[in-house]
Design a protein around this motif. Sequence first.
Motif, mmCIF file in Angstrom:
data_model
loop_
_atom_site.group_PDB
_atom_site.id
_atom_site.type_symbol
_atom_site.label_atom_id
_atom_site.label_comp_id
_atom_site.label_asym_id
_atom_site.label_seq_id
_atom_site.Cartn_x
_atom_site.Cartn_y
_atom_site.Cartn_z
ATOM 1 N N ASP A 1 0.924 -1.017 -0.034
ATOM 2 C CA ASP A 1 -0.047 0.040 -0.080
ATOM 3 C C ASP A 1 0.944 1.351 -0.045
ATOM 4 O O ASP A 1 1.895 1.382 1.090
ATOM 5 C CB ASP A 1 -0.963 -0.003 1.262
ATOM 6 C CG ASP A 1 -1.968 1.192 1.250
ATOM 7 O OD1 ASP A 1 -1.941 1.775 0.213
ATOM 8 O OD2 ASP A 1 -2.617 1.251 2.397
ATOM 9 N N ILE A 2 0.720 1.970 -1.120
ATOM 10 C CA ILE A 2 1.702 3.068 -1.155
ATOM 11 C C ILE A 2 0.974 4.520 -0.682
ATOM 12 O O ILE A 2 1.471 5.553 -0.995
ATOM 13 C CB ILE A 2 2.153 3.267 -2.708
ATOM 14 C CG1 ILE A 2 0.944 3.625 -3.479
ATOM 15 C CG2 ILE A 2 3.234 2.214 -2.917
ATOM 16 C CD1 ILE A 2 1.459 3.861 -4.894
ATOM 17 N N LEU A 3 -0.310 4.387 -0.150
ATOM 18 C CA LEU A 3 -1.039 5.653 0.166
ATOM 19 C C LEU A 3 -0.883 5.911 1.736
ATOM 20 O O LEU A 3 -1.304 4.937 2.482
ATOM 21 C CB LEU A 3 -2.670 5.582 -0.418
ATOM 22 C CG LEU A 3 -3.177 6.832 -0.166
ATOM 23 C CD1 LEU A 3 -2.679 7.894 -1.099
ATOM 24 C CD2 LEU A 3 -4.805 6.545 -0.633
ATOM 25 N N LEU A 4 -0.704 6.904 2.052
ATOM 26 C CA LEU A 4 -0.576 7.457 3.519
ATOM 27 C C LEU A 4 -2.226 7.391 3.825
ATOM 28 O O LEU A 4 -3.017 8.184 3.354
ATOM 29 C CB LEU A 4 -0.022 8.768 3.653
ATOM 30 C CG LEU A 4 0.296 9.209 5.127
ATOM 31 C CD1 LEU A 4 0.794 8.291 6.020
ATOM 32 C CD2 LEU A 4 0.894 10.834 5.062
ATOM 33 N N GLY A 5 -2.663 6.961 5.056
ATOM 34 C CA GLY A 5 -3.837 7.048 5.632
ATOM 35 C C GLY A 5 -3.997 6.214 6.928
ATOM 36 O O GLY A 5 -3.002 5.960 7.383
#
Length: 142
Positions: free
Chosen positions: A60-64
């Motif tokens: 997962d390459i998305l910050l969240g």
Amino acid sequence: MGVILCQSEFGKFKNPETGNCENVEKFTWKTINRLEISLITFGGSLIEIKTPDRNGNVSDILLGYEKCEDYVKAGKFHFGSIIGPISGLIKNAEYCINGKYHRTTRNYRNTHCIDGGKIGFHAVNWKASVDGTDVILSHATD
């Protein structure tokens, strides 16, 4: 076609305006190349982009956040969310269009309007409708 859409429940959200508890839905698009993109109805937030690297390892390459309640209590951090109805600051919480003045919520220093006013788009649970692999989010404001 190469893309499938999966829908699941991501969590619950207590609507502060109605007091009702609402389901927060999660939609995930998956491709045959192992790319996955997910969004939730709360804030219309993009929450995951999973993609393989050059060695085939998927990350997962998305910050969240991991959980629904983290998005709900995020405060000023609107990771991946729809921002509006305005983004930025409206001086003196009013603006003019075609000679007509409009007032907005004074939520910054009790003088100006910032980042959507009283309840920004990032803090509402959007209604979702599905058409094949398309997801249409909608929200009505006053």
